[in-house]
Design a protein around this motif. Sequence first.
Motif, PDB file in Angstrom:
ATOM      1  N   LYS A 390      32.006  30.838  43.960  1.00 15.29           N
ATOM      2  CA  LYS A 390      32.667  30.617  45.251  1.00 15.29           C
ATOM      3  C   LYS A 390      33.887  29.717  45.136  1.00 15.29           C
ATOM      4  N   ASN A 391      34.042  29.026  43.983  1.00 15.42           N
ATOM      5  CA  ASN A 391      35.198  28.148  43.788  1.00 15.42           C
ATOM      6  C   ASN A 391      36.354  28.857  43.069  1.00 15.42           C
ATOM      7  N   PHE A 392      36.239  30.169  42.908  1.00 10.87           N
ATOM      8  CA  PHE A 392      37.241  30.861  42.093  1.00 10.87           C
ATOM      9  C   PHE A 392      37.554  32.237  42.668  1.00 10.87           C
ATOM     10  N   ALA A 393      38.833  32.538  42.787  1.00 11.50           N
ATOM     11  CA  ALA A 393      39.299  33.876  43.152  1.00 11.50           C
ATOM     12  C   ALA A 393      40.726  34.024  42.646  1.00 11.50           C
ATOM     13  N   LEU A 394      41.167  35.263  42.491  1.00 15.57           N
ATOM     14  CA  LEU A 394      42.537  35.537  42.058  1.00 15.57           C
ATOM     15  C   LEU A 394      43.328  36.104  43.232  1.00 15.57           C
ATOM     16  N   LEU A 395      44.453  35.481  43.511  1.00 11.80           N
ATOM     17  CA  LEU A 395      45.334  35.858  44.613  1.00 11.80           C
ATOM     18  C   LEU A 395      46.619  36.441  44.037  1.00 11.80           C
ATOM     19  N   SER A 396      46.987  37.648  44.465  1.00 11.75           N
ATOM     20  CA  SER A 396      48.221  38.265  43.975  1.00 11.75           C
ATOM     21  C   SER A 396      49.244  38.358  45.099  1.00 11.75           C
ATOM     22  N   GLU A 397      50.503  38.236  44.720  1.00 10.00           N
ATOM     23  CA  GLU A 397      51.620  38.354  45.655  1.00 10.00           C
ATOM     24  C   GLU A 397      52.771  39.023  44.923  1.00 10.00           C
ATOM     25  N   ARG A 398      53.665  39.649  45.663  1.00 10.11           N
ATOM     26  CA  ARG A 398      54.785  40.347  45.035  1.00 10.11           C
ATOM     27  C   ARG A 398      56.001  40.377  45.956  1.00 10.11           C
ATOM     28  N   TRP A 399      57.154  40.567  45.317  1.00  9.71           N
ATOM     29  CA  TRP A 399      58.424  40.670  46.047  1.00  9.71           C
ATOM     30  C   TRP A 399      59.182  41.863  45.487  1.00  9.71           C
ATOM     31  N   PHE A 400      59.286  42.924  46.297  1.00 13.09           N
ATOM     32  CA  PHE A 400      59.837  44.174  45.790  1.00 13.09           C
ATOM     33  C   PHE A 400      61.313  44.046  45.420  1.00 13.09           C
ATOM     34  N   ALA A 401      62.083  43.318  46.202  1.00 13.97           N
ATOM     35  CA  ALA A 401      63.523  43.233  45.968  1.00 13.97           C
ATOM     36  C   ALA A 401      63.859  42.742  44.567  1.00 13.97           C
ATOM     37  N   SER A 402      63.070  41.812  44.045  1.00 11.25           N
ATOM     38  CA  SER A 402      63.309  41.277  42.701  1.00 11.25           C
ATOM     39  C   SER A 402      62.325  41.816  41.682  1.00 11.25           C
ATOM     40  N   ARG A 403      61.353  42.649  42.136  1.00 11.02           N
ATOM     41  CA  ARG A 403      60.298  43.218  41.299  1.00 11.02           C
ATOM     42  C   ARG A 403      59.429  42.127  40.671  1.00 11.02           C
ATOM     43  N   GLN A 404      59.332  40.987  41.325  1.00 18.79           N
ATOM     44  CA  GLN A 404      58.519  39.895  40.796  1.00 18.79           C
ATOM     45  C   GLN A 404      57.108  39.936  41.382  1.00 18.79           C
ATOM     46  N   GLU A 405      56.147  39.535  40.569  1.00 21.94           N
ATOM     47  CA  GLU A 405      54.784  39.399  41.050  1.00 21.94           C
ATOM     48  C   GLU A 405      54.144  38.156  40.452  1.00 21.94           C
ATOM     49  N   ARG A 406      53.214  37.590  41.195  1.00 20.46           N
ATOM     50  CA  ARG A 406      52.483  36.409  40.749  1.00 20.46           C
ATOM     51  C   ARG A 406      50.995  36.632  40.946  1.00 20.46           C
ATOM     52  N   VAL A 407      50.214  36.030  40.049  1.00 25.22           N
ATOM     53  CA  VAL A 407      48.767  35.954  40.215  1.00 25.22           C
ATOM     54  C   VAL A 407      48.385  34.490  40.100  1.00 25.22           C
ATOM     55  N   SER A 408      47.629  34.000  41.078  1.00 26.27           N
ATOM     56  CA  SER A 408      47.248  32.590  41.110  1.00 26.27           C
ATOM     57  C   SER A 408      45.740  32.450  41.239  1.00 26.27           C
ATOM     58  N   VAL A 409      45.232  31.361  40.678  1.00 27.83           N
ATOM     59  CA  VAL A 409      43.836  30.982  40.884  1.00 27.83           C
ATOM     60  C   VAL A 409      43.767  30.146  42.152  1.00 27.83           C
ATOM     61  N   ILE A 410      42.846  30.500  43.044  1.00 32.61           N
ATOM     62  CA  ILE A 410      42.624  29.698  44.244  1.00 32.61           C
ATOM     63  C   ILE A 410      41.164  29.261  44.289  1.00 32.61           C
TER      64      ILE A 410
END
Length: 681
Positions: A390-410
């Motif tokens: 319960k203390n761990f999950a992976l959160l993904s986000e992206r920005w199409f204009a720059s084709r960037q994506e991130r994955v973070s631990v929350i």
Amino acid sequence: MWKPKVTWLRIGLAAFMLYLAPAASFAQDKATYQVPPKAIADLVDAPNTPSISFSRDGEMMLVLERAGNPSIEDLAQPELRIAGIRINPATTGPSRTGGVENFKIRKTRSGDEIQVKGLPAKPKLSGFSFSKDEKFLSFYHTEADGVTLWVVDMVTYEAKQLGDLKVNMVYGNATTWTPENTIIVKAVNPKRGTMPQAPLAPVGPNVQETSGNAAPSRTYQDLLTNPYEEDLFAYFMDSQLMEVMLDGSQKPVGAPGMIKGMSLSPDGKFLMVDRIQRPFSYLVPASRFPYDVEVLDRTGKQVKLITSRPLDEVRPTGFDATVEGPRSISWRADKGATLYWVEAQDGGDPRKQMEEREIIYTWDAPFNGEKQKLAAIGYRFGGITWSEDKNFALLSERWFASRQERVSVINPENPAQKPRVIIERSSDDIYNDPGSPVTKTNEFGRSVLLKKGDDVFMTSEGGSPDGSYPFLSAFNVKKKEQKILWRSEAPFYERVVRVLNADATEFITLKESTELQPNYWLVNTKRRIAPMQLTDFENPYAAIAGIQKELVTYSRKDGLNLSAVIYTPEGYDAERDGPLPVVMWAYPREYKSAEVAAQVRGSKHTFTRLSWGSPLYWVTQGYAIMDRTEMPIVGEGEIEPNDSFVEQLVANAEAAIDYIVERGIGDRNRIAVGGHSYGPL
């Protein structure tokens, strides 16, 4: 010696006029459907390879035997094209659908195979779904007048129809299993009446109003155009949720309505339902019509109206534009009944500069308290993969204009803890793609991360300058380092499809080569025993087994590296046989980096598959095929790719043509270019 088989059809003006002149003499002749050359017809009629679906623990396989190509009768079925969807009015389901005509249960390790008994006559099956305890399997059967619900007892392997209801398959998911082994079904409302009839004359002119403000809009197919089509859409969306027991008895759940989606909470106590509301739109499809999101208890009583989404006709400019208010509303996989969603803080306008562009919220049932802020992100929300921790999950986000994506631990238990970025990359960069997380099934029957200590297991396409070599890895989230546990090796293309144990040392792969039909294998890296073949599907395209395949690279005039796959007929030799006519198949793609655009995509070790839209049939007629011809459109920095679309498209085509001509394979004067959608431009 190989001889090209090229047929040319030339009709001169004189012959054309002679054809037209005696038109009356042909008026009563009945036209018939034409057939292609036998070599092509045989490939089209080749039997379909069964598809495989695994149980959650991988111990059982569904062997799904798909029907062949649809008949003219099937294709002639009526079709409604309204609100961006295509409906068969006779079945209240999608039009032009195929189906499974038989299926068997195979034990993965022993290979024992059981034929399911009691299947319907002339089966046209789809939508296979195991119950949570996997003691039962449900599926749909499309009949002439509707879609019925069936279930298989996994002890006796007997199939039977559940009740006499008809499933509404027009839009969204239609069934979900409960923990008690009953099924919630989105059924056709038994009180919906008869289908609206088209008026003999329109009730008035079609009028659309505009505020006069400029607004970007995509091009959509099959939109509503008049009040009669509005009535048709409302009629076919009209549904009633029903709870169906294994003995076929049933009871309604909640009120009927235009239900587009439903989702049962992991603990089975609540049901989230999306109901489309008026007004409809003539500018956007049904997915952007107004809708309410409500939570019901299992009796159908409304517990909470979560949100009322307005009509989504106009958005700000930009590919990263979105809507205001709650969106992507889902149940957390790691809790019994907790919703989560995202809300844009920039009004959906990507031109606004904000540090906290989006906020993810959670809300616990029974939704009497306040929503809780889970995390804030700077790009657009991409999703969350939960875990049993319960203390761990992976959160993904992206920005199409720059084709960037991130994955973070929350840390879901401590939202004040800022997300910690573990992956930040270009979404187009296949050489440095760590892959996607491997999941397993938790106590609720939901998919959660397969995790061991600080390691998250991942599968990746494994892009490289030599093509794709898929791999399985352990990604350490603290060190941000990846350890390859297993990788595909030449001359095969092999990828992991199901991990079977906690430390990812046993898994199932799908393995193929240029000459070997894809088949499933059981691999164990810990015991170091030889992989065990699980299926032995034959090559349905033996007639073209000898065609030649080559993954090639070349450069366009500005130095950008490109790639393609070239197919030539069996026995063909360019030096001996001379140049061939060429069919070039392409699809332009936009990139924000020339370096990434130049990466080699695909594999030279994949099996040659044929689909209804494939250009490869023409290799039997003496053509060379230049498939997956890369057509990158690059725009770096502030320059957008489409600012120089035509110039780059021409440069890509010139480079491809020059390459295949200089190789002696292609005839510069006999090259055709095709592709899906964007491709034939």
